[in-house]
Design an enzyme around this catalytic site. Structure first.
Site, PDB file in Angstrom:
ATOM      1  N   LYS A  14     -39.914 -19.678  44.417  1.00  0.00           N
ATOM      2  CA  LYS A  14     -40.071 -20.008  42.962  1.00  0.00           C
ATOM      3  C   LYS A  14     -40.719 -18.767  42.206  1.00  0.00           C
ATOM      4  O   LYS A  14     -41.553 -18.300  42.931  1.00  0.00           O
ATOM      5  CB  LYS A  14     -40.975 -21.262  43.007  1.00  0.00           C
ATOM      6  CG  LYS A  14     -40.132 -22.429  42.147  1.00  0.00           C
ATOM      7  CD  LYS A  14     -38.536 -22.653  42.283  1.00  0.00           C
ATOM      8  CE  LYS A  14     -38.138 -23.278  41.218  1.00  0.00           C
ATOM      9  NZ  LYS A  14     -36.647 -23.549  41.354  1.00  0.00           N
ATOM     10  N   ASP A  15     -40.729 -18.880  41.054  1.00  0.00           N
ATOM     11  CA  ASP A  15     -41.209 -17.932  40.146  1.00  0.00           C
ATOM     12  C   ASP A  15     -42.764 -18.032  40.246  1.00  0.00           C
ATOM     13  O   ASP A  15     -43.336 -16.678  40.102  1.00  0.00           O
ATOM     14  CB  ASP A  15     -40.746 -18.163  38.663  1.00  0.00           C
ATOM     15  CG  ASP A  15     -39.398 -18.368  38.803  1.00  0.00           C
ATOM     16  OD1 ASP A  15     -38.464 -17.945  39.389  1.00  0.00           O
ATOM     17  OD2 ASP A  15     -38.912 -19.318  37.606  1.00  0.00           O
ATOM     18  N   ASP A  16     -43.479 -19.194  40.373  1.00  0.00           N
ATOM     19  CA  ASP A  16     -44.914 -19.164  40.200  1.00  0.00           C
ATOM     20  C   ASP A  16     -45.317 -18.447  39.090  1.00  0.00           C
ATOM     21  O   ASP A  16     -45.962 -17.419  39.450  1.00  0.00           O
ATOM     22  CB  ASP A  16     -45.303 -18.937  41.617  1.00  0.00           C
ATOM     23  CG  ASP A  16     -44.704 -19.859  42.699  1.00  0.00           C
ATOM     24  OD1 ASP A  16     -44.291 -20.917  42.376  1.00  0.00           O
ATOM     25  OD2 ASP A  16     -44.793 -19.781  43.888  1.00  0.00           O
ATOM     26  N   GLY A  46     -40.168   2.361  38.440  1.00  0.00           N
ATOM     27  CA  GLY A  46     -40.658   2.648  36.925  1.00  0.00           C
ATOM     28  C   GLY A  46     -41.569   1.426  36.269  1.00  0.00           C
ATOM     29  O   GLY A  46     -42.240   1.414  35.557  1.00  0.00           O
ATOM     30  N   TYR A  58     -31.458 -18.155  46.257  1.00  0.00           N
ATOM     31  CA  TYR A  58     -32.813 -19.007  46.342  1.00  0.00           C
ATOM     32  C   TYR A  58     -33.831 -18.177  47.272  1.00  0.00           C
ATOM     33  O   TYR A  58     -33.665 -18.022  48.307  1.00  0.00           O
ATOM     34  CB  TYR A  58     -32.743 -20.482  46.867  1.00  0.00           C
ATOM     35  CG  TYR A  58     -34.313 -21.014  47.070  1.00  0.00           C
ATOM     36  CD1 TYR A  58     -34.934 -21.238  45.819  1.00  0.00           C
ATOM     37  CD2 TYR A  58     -35.040 -21.111  48.073  1.00  0.00           C
ATOM     38  CE1 TYR A  58     -36.504 -21.566  45.865  1.00  0.00           C
ATOM     39  CE2 TYR A  58     -36.304 -21.425  48.253  1.00  0.00           C
ATOM     40  CZ  TYR A  58     -36.883 -21.812  46.906  1.00  0.00           C
ATOM     41  OH  TYR A  58     -38.264 -22.294  46.904  1.00  0.00           O
ATOM     42  N   ASP A  61     -45.614 -13.524  45.764  1.00  0.00           N
ATOM     43  CA  ASP A  61     -46.113 -13.861  46.851  1.00  0.00           C
ATOM     44  C   ASP A  61     -45.118 -12.807  47.902  1.00  0.00           C
ATOM     45  O   ASP A  61     -44.252 -12.587  47.869  1.00  0.00           O
ATOM     46  CB  ASP A  61     -44.791 -15.156  46.985  1.00  0.00           C
ATOM     47  CG  ASP A  61     -44.758 -15.821  48.110  1.00  0.00           C
ATOM     48  OD1 ASP A  61     -45.521 -15.387  49.412  1.00  0.00           O
ATOM     49  OD2 ASP A  61     -44.493 -16.939  48.533  1.00  0.00           O
TER      50      ASP A  61
HETATM   51  C1  F6R Z   1     -41.304 -24.270  47.583  1.00  0.00           C
HETATM   52  C2  F6R Z   1     -41.606 -23.227  49.039  1.00  0.00           C
HETATM   53  C3  F6R Z   1     -41.628 -24.093  50.164  1.00  0.00           C
HETATM   54  C4  F6R Z   1     -40.338 -23.607  51.115  1.00  0.00           C
HETATM   55  C5  F6R Z   1     -40.284 -24.314  52.270  1.00  0.00           C
HETATM   56  C6  F6R Z   1     -39.305 -23.924  53.290  1.00  0.00           C
HETATM   57  O1  F6R Z   1     -41.469 -23.359  46.561  1.00  0.00           O
HETATM   58  O2  F6R Z   1     -42.145 -22.257  48.794  1.00  0.00           O
HETATM   59  O3  F6R Z   1     -41.556 -25.641  49.939  1.00  0.00           O
HETATM   60  O4  F6R Z   1     -39.230 -23.638  50.227  1.00  0.00           O
HETATM   61  O5  F6R Z   1     -41.488 -24.392  52.990  1.00  0.00           O
HETATM   62  O6  F6R Z   1     -39.677 -22.418  53.516  1.00  0.00           O
HETATM   63  P1  F6R Z   1     -38.868 -21.242  54.259  1.00  0.00           P
HETATM   64  O7  F6R Z   1     -37.257 -21.524  54.017  1.00  0.00           O
HETATM   65  O8  F6R Z   1     -39.512 -20.392  53.877  1.00  0.00           O
HETATM   66  O9  F6R Z   1     -38.900 -21.907  55.630  1.00  0.00           O
HETATM   67 MG    MG Z   2     -44.004 -18.331  49.503  1.00  0.00          MG
HETATM   68 MG    MG Z   3     -45.756 -19.475  45.635  1.00  0.00          MG
END
Ligand code: F6R
Ligand code: MG
Ligand code: MG
Length: 364
Positions: free
Chosen positions: A231-233, A103, A228, A11
């Site tokens: 996510k790993d996705d 690497g 945090y 991502d």
């Molecule tokens: C879940 C995800 C979203 C963000 C949320 C807050 O995996 O990516 O739910 O956690 O939109 O995003 P931020 O903290 O980037 O504003």
């Molecule tokens: Mg994202």
């Molecule tokens: Mg994602």
């Protein structure tokens, strides 16, 4: 002929919010892959996205963990991050945890699943890619595909599958691994596979010839970063037909939208909804979690395809079920089990709230 299939994803910026990927990012990745193909590094490639995750699907002759392939993927993500910054996409460079490449992309943020295979007469592979979920999301589907005769009738009636499969399970916290033999060790195996936050199926092999059958990405971003960061996705490559489950047996587990972690702020459980690539843009409460599947026949390393495997009305009913389960869980608001249990919330505000209230807890 031996060929390596590498799926490397990250991502590097969401459009809009965390819901999808900007077309210019896909074009940039496409150009980068095309150049690597002209240079002879790649035999073939396919670029796609699942939600805000950019997916690089590549074939080559350089083997797994190859530094040139990994560097080229890393450079693509870095160039994409620069573009994401100019477009002010959300969370530009989110998954690139290291400042520079060293690497191998493993441990640096991107997710990786790779398998070197000896191409069969007809080589059918299915590539699963998920958004808004964590590495263990493949545990239940892989168990059903390779160990559950109620899902995979081939385990019972196909002579070349009857011996079963071996599962390599990783403890993602302690960095240990163990191999379980199915069917005779399934009860032991399920003790661990049923706890996907800690144990993830990394790979599956045929019992008799130890042929690689499936491989997944098991990187846990929060454990790498200690906080945090999204996510790993994860992604997962599965070989199908012949000595492996049939395409329909590989897809069948996804008719149950099982509950996975990773929805809204990475802190909620939700149903994993199988969708076509066009529908992999999670927006409702930043979800619910999605999975897409691209199918290919590999011909001398060439990726013949893709076919968008969940683009089939036969999955409509389970998408409806996922919608129903999403509604039901959403009614729990900030309560478990919609919200993740406390020990899974340690990378969020929980420690700060605990610190703030420290002096106010009295003995009962
Ligand atoms: C879940 C995800 C979203 C963000 C949320 C807050 O995996 O990516 O739910 O956690 O939109 O995003 P931020 O903290 O980037 O504003
Ligand atoms: Mg994202
Ligand atoms: Mg994602």
């Amino acid at each position: 002929m031996n060929v390596t299939l590498s799926v490397i994803k990250a991502d590097i910026g969401g459009y809009v919010g965390h819901s999808s990927t900007h077309p210019d990012i896909l074009s940039l990745a496409e150009e980068s892959m095309a150049k690597a193909k002209i240079d002879g590094m790649l035999i073939d490639y396919h670029v796609t996205n699942c939600g805000d995750d950019l997916q690089l699907i590549m074939t080559h002759k350089l083997g797994e963990d190859n530094d040139r392939i990994h560097k080229m993927a890393w450079d693509t993500f870095e160039a994409g991050t620069k573009l994401a910054r100019t477009l002010k996409l959300h969370g530009a460079g989110q998954d690139l945890l290291a400042d520079s490449f060293s690497g191998n992309v493993k441990g640096m943020g991107p997710g990786v699943a790779e398998m070197e295979i000896e191409e069969r007469e007809a080589e059918t592979v299915l590539i699963f890619m998920a958004d808004k979920t964590a590495a263990g999301a493949w545990n239940m589907p892989l168990y059903k595909m390779f160990a559950d005769p109620f899902n995979t009738i081939g385990l019972v009636i196909a002579a070349n599958m009857h011996a079963g499969f071996a599962f390599e399970m990783h403890d993602v916290k302690e960095h240990k691994k163990i191999v379980f033999k199915a069917p005779e060790e399934i009860y032991d195996m399920l003790v661990f596979a049923g706890a996907p936050g800690r144990y993830a199926v990394k790979a599956v092999y045929t019992r008799e010839s130890r042929e690689i059958s499936a491989v997944s990405s098991t990187q846990r971003l929060s454990l790498m970063a200690g906080r945090y960061v999204g996510k790993d996705d994860p992604v997962c490559i599965v070989r199908a037909q012949g000595q492996f489950p049939a395409v329909g047996e590989v897809l069948e587990p996804f008719t149950t939208p099982h509950i996975v972690e990773g929805w809204m702020r990475g802190s909620h459980n939700g149903p994993l909804m199988p969708v076509s690539v066009a529908q992999a843009n999670p927006s409702r409460f930043d979800g619910p979690p999605r999975v897409i599947c691209l199918g290919f026949q590999i011909a001398d390393g060439r990726l013949v395809g893709p076919r968008d495997m969940f683009d089939d009305p036969a999955f409509d009913e389970c998408r409806r079920q996922a919608g129903w389960a999403a509604d039901y869980l959403r009614k729990h608001g900030p309560f478990e089990p919609h919200r993740l249990p406390l020990d899974e919330m340690e990378y969020t505000t929980l420690p700060q709230v605990m610190r703030k209230l420290e002096g106010r807890f009295e003995e009962i």
